[in-house]
Design a protein around this motif. Structure first.
Motif, short mmCIF file in Angstrom:
data_model
loop_
_atom_site.label_atom_id
_atom_site.label_comp_id
_atom_site.label_asym_id
_atom_site.label_seq_id
_atom_site.Cartn_x
_atom_site.Cartn_y
_atom_site.Cartn_z
N MET A 103 0.82 -1.20 0.00
CA MET A 103 0.00 0.00 0.00
C MET A 103 0.86 1.26 0.00
O MET A 103 0.61 2.21 -0.75
CB MET A 103 -0.93 -0.02 1.22
N PHE A 104 1.91 1.26 0.81
CA PHE A 104 2.77 2.43 0.90
C PHE A 104 3.55 2.64 -0.40
O PHE A 104 3.87 3.78 -0.75
CB PHE A 104 3.75 2.29 2.07
N ALA A 105 3.89 1.55 -1.09
CA ALA A 105 4.60 1.67 -2.36
C ALA A 105 3.67 2.16 -3.47
O ALA A 105 4.09 2.88 -4.38
CB ALA A 105 5.22 0.33 -2.75
N THR A 106 2.40 1.79 -3.39
CA THR A 106 1.43 2.11 -4.44
C THR A 106 0.92 3.54 -4.36
O THR A 106 0.73 4.21 -5.38
CB THR A 106 0.24 1.13 -4.37
N PHE A 107 0.72 4.02 -3.14
CA PHE A 107 0.10 5.33 -2.95
C PHE A 107 0.80 6.47 -3.70
O PHE A 107 0.15 7.22 -4.44
CB PHE A 107 0.00 5.63 -1.45
N PRO A 108 2.12 6.67 -3.56
CA PRO A 108 2.74 7.80 -4.27
C PRO A 108 2.70 7.65 -5.79
O PRO A 108 2.68 8.66 -6.50
CB PRO A 108 4.18 7.80 -3.74
N LEU A 109 2.67 6.42 -6.28
CA LEU A 109 2.59 6.21 -7.73
C LEU A 109 1.20 6.60 -8.25
O LEU A 109 1.08 7.26 -9.29
CB LEU A 109 2.90 4.75 -8.07
N VAL A 110 0.17 6.18 -7.53
CA VAL A 110 -1.19 6.54 -7.94
C VAL A 110 -1.40 8.04 -7.83
O VAL A 110 -2.09 8.64 -8.66
CB VAL A 110 -2.24 5.77 -7.11
N ARG A 111 -0.78 8.67 -6.86
CA ARG A 111 -0.88 10.13 -6.74
C ARG A 111 -0.34 10.80 -8.01
O ARG A 111 -0.93 11.76 -8.52
CB ARG A 111 -0.13 10.63 -5.52
N ILE A 143 -5.03 6.17 -18.56
CA ILE A 143 -4.37 6.41 -17.27
C ILE A 143 -5.31 6.06 -16.12
O ILE A 143 -4.89 5.51 -15.10
CB ILE A 143 -3.87 7.86 -17.19
N ASP A 144 -6.59 6.37 -16.28
CA ASP A 144 -7.56 6.02 -15.24
C ASP A 144 -7.59 4.51 -15.04
O ASP A 144 -7.66 4.02 -13.91
CB ASP A 144 -8.93 6.55 -15.63
N ALA A 145 -7.52 3.75 -16.14
CA ALA A 145 -7.51 2.29 -16.05
C ALA A 145 -6.27 1.82 -15.30
O ALA A 145 -6.33 0.86 -14.51
CB ALA A 145 -7.56 1.67 -17.44
N LEU A 146 -5.14 2.49 -15.52
CA LEU A 146 -3.91 2.12 -14.81
C LEU A 146 -4.04 2.37 -13.32
O LEU A 146 -3.54 1.59 -12.51
CB LEU A 146 -2.73 2.89 -15.39
N THR A 147 -4.72 3.46 -12.92
CA THR A 147 -4.89 3.73 -11.49
C THR A 147 -5.71 2.64 -10.81
O THR A 147 -5.64 2.49 -9.59
CB THR A 147 -5.58 5.09 -11.24
N GLU A 148 -6.49 1.90 -11.59
CA GLU A 148 -7.34 0.85 -11.02
C GLU A 148 -6.75 -0.54 -11.23
O GLU A 148 -7.40 -1.55 -10.97
CB GLU A 148 -8.73 0.94 -11.64
N ALA A 149 -5.49 -0.60 -11.70
CA ALA A 149 -4.83 -1.88 -11.93
C ALA A 149 -4.28 -2.42 -10.62
O ALA A 149 -4.41 -1.82 -9.54
CB ALA A 149 -3.70 -1.70 -12.95
N SER A 150 -3.63 -3.57 -10.70
CA SER A 150 -3.05 -4.18 -9.51
C SER A 150 -1.82 -3.39 -9.07
O SER A 150 -1.20 -2.68 -9.87
CB SER A 150 -2.62 -5.62 -9.82
N PRO A 151 -1.43 -3.51 -7.80
CA PRO A 151 -0.22 -2.82 -7.34
C PRO A 151 1.01 -3.18 -8.16
O PRO A 151 1.87 -2.34 -8.42
CB PRO A 151 -0.08 -3.30 -5.89
N GLU A 152 1.07 -4.44 -8.62
CA GLU A 152 2.21 -4.88 -9.41
C GLU A 152 2.24 -4.19 -10.77
O GLU A 152 3.30 -3.76 -11.25
CB GLU A 152 2.19 -6.39 -9.58
N ASP A 153 1.08 -4.06 -11.40
CA ASP A 153 1.02 -3.39 -12.71
C ASP A 153 1.31 -1.90 -12.57
O ASP A 153 1.94 -1.30 -13.45
CB ASP A 153 -0.35 -3.61 -13.34
N ILE A 154 0.84 -1.30 -11.50
CA ILE A 154 1.12 0.12 -11.27
C ILE A 154 2.61 0.33 -11.05
O ILE A 154 3.21 1.26 -11.60
CB ILE A 154 0.31 0.63 -10.06
N ALA A 155 3.24 -0.55 -10.27
CA ALA A 155 4.68 -0.43 -10.00
C ALA A 155 5.50 -0.61 -11.27
O ALA A 155 6.58 -0.02 -11.41
CB ALA A 155 5.10 -1.47 -8.96
N ALA A 156 5.00 -1.41 -12.20
CA ALA A 156 5.74 -1.68 -13.44
C ALA A 156 5.55 -0.59 -14.49
O ALA A 156 6.28 -0.57 -15.49
CB ALA A 156 5.30 -3.03 -14.01
N ALA A 157 4.61 0.29 -14.28
CA ALA A 157 4.31 1.32 -15.28
C ALA A 157 5.43 2.37 -15.34
O ALA A 157 6.04 2.70 -14.33
CB ALA A 157 2.98 2.00 -14.94
#
Length: 280
Positions: A103-111, A143-157
């Motif tokens: 969660m902590f790794a995902t939050f700043p990326l989604v921001r 980009i909206d679809a990416l914000t709703e992806a899995s944490p792993e997919d968001i981290a890989a973006a």
């Protein structure tokens, strides 16, 4: 934490912070250092001592008086509730060590992604953007679809790559909007990235000015007209905006407005809320 059901929201509502649907992520996941903005140093991942069991700040009404000006400036663009409610299904970082780290790794990326959505929403809302609205809407959907992806997919973006790719499109919208404005001499004199620290610009007609990335820290912008000016990435820390017209300013964010000083006469776009610390 009890899961709060996701309900259909207006697109702009999705880009506004809603602390009631978040688990205090900005108060835990992010680090800050003792400075004029924060009264003490906190490492990333450590809960702020002012965060209570219900994920609320116990000194929220007094943040500025207690030395936490930085907290009143920060804005997550809606990433907090999206990560809490959608990405992690209402789970809390207090529930599980694995959830905590992800969660902590995902939050700043989604921001960062939510910030890009703010710019795309602004651009798409402009009548002058009609020639490229299809491209803007497709970019928003992707980009909206990416914000709703899995944490792993968001981290890989490649978020930096996305930002670079969007640059020309947003710049084109800026040109389309500003081309319809007859620039004053003051507006023509302004350049992207200009160093305007503490500049005395009060009362100037800056309609249509290109102030992208400008350093406006402590600048006097009282009663300035910034209609259709491009302020993407401009630094408004402690800028004086009393009586200024920002109602149609392009790419103005809540974060920028929170960092400035204004009053009841300052005109803001509907997408931005008047900060509680501004003068009445």
């Amino acid at each position: 934490m009890e899961l709060i059901p996701m309900t259909p929201v207006n697109r702009r509502d999705d880009l506004r912070a809603d602390c009631s649907r978040c688990v205090g992520l900005c108060c835990v996941a992010l680090a800050f250092a003792r400075s004029a903005d924060f009264a003490f140093t906190k490492d990333a991942g450590d809960p702020c001592v002012n965060l209570d069991d219900d994920y609320r700040c116990v000194i929220h009404p007094e943040l500025r008086q207690r030395g936490f000006k930085g907290c009143t400036v920060f804005d997550c663009f809606g990433a907090g509730q999206k990560v809490t409610q959608h990405t992690f299904g209402g789970a809390s970082w207090r529930d599980d060590p694995e959830v905590r780290a992800r969660m902590f790794a995902t939050f700043p990326l989604v921001r960062q992604l939510q910030e890009l959505l703010v710019y795309l929403d602004d651009a798409s809302s402009r009548a002058e953007a009609a020639p490229v609205r299809k491209e803007l809407e497709q970019a928003y959907a992707d980009i909206d679809a990416l914000t709703e992806a899995s944490p792993e997919d968001i981290a890989a973006a490649d978020i930096d790559g996305l930002r670079r790719a969007l640059g020309p499109l947003l710049s084109h919208v800026s040109e389309l909007v500003r081309d319809g404005v007859q620039l004053s001499a003051d507006a023509r004199a302004r350049r992207p990235g200009a160093e305007l620290f503490g500049a005395h610009l009060a009362g100037q007609d800056l309609r249509g000015a290109n102030l992208r990335g400008a350093w406006l820290i402590g600048a006097d912008l009282r009663s300035v007209d910034l209609s259709h000016a491009d302020v993407l990435g401009a630094d408004f820390r402690d800028a004086e905006l009393g009586g200024a017209n920002l109602s149609e300013t392009m790419f103005l964010t809540q974060f920028q407005v929170n960092a400035a000083q204004g009053d009841a006469m300052t005109l803001l776009p509907e997408s931005v809320s008047r900060p509680s610390h501004w003068r009445r």
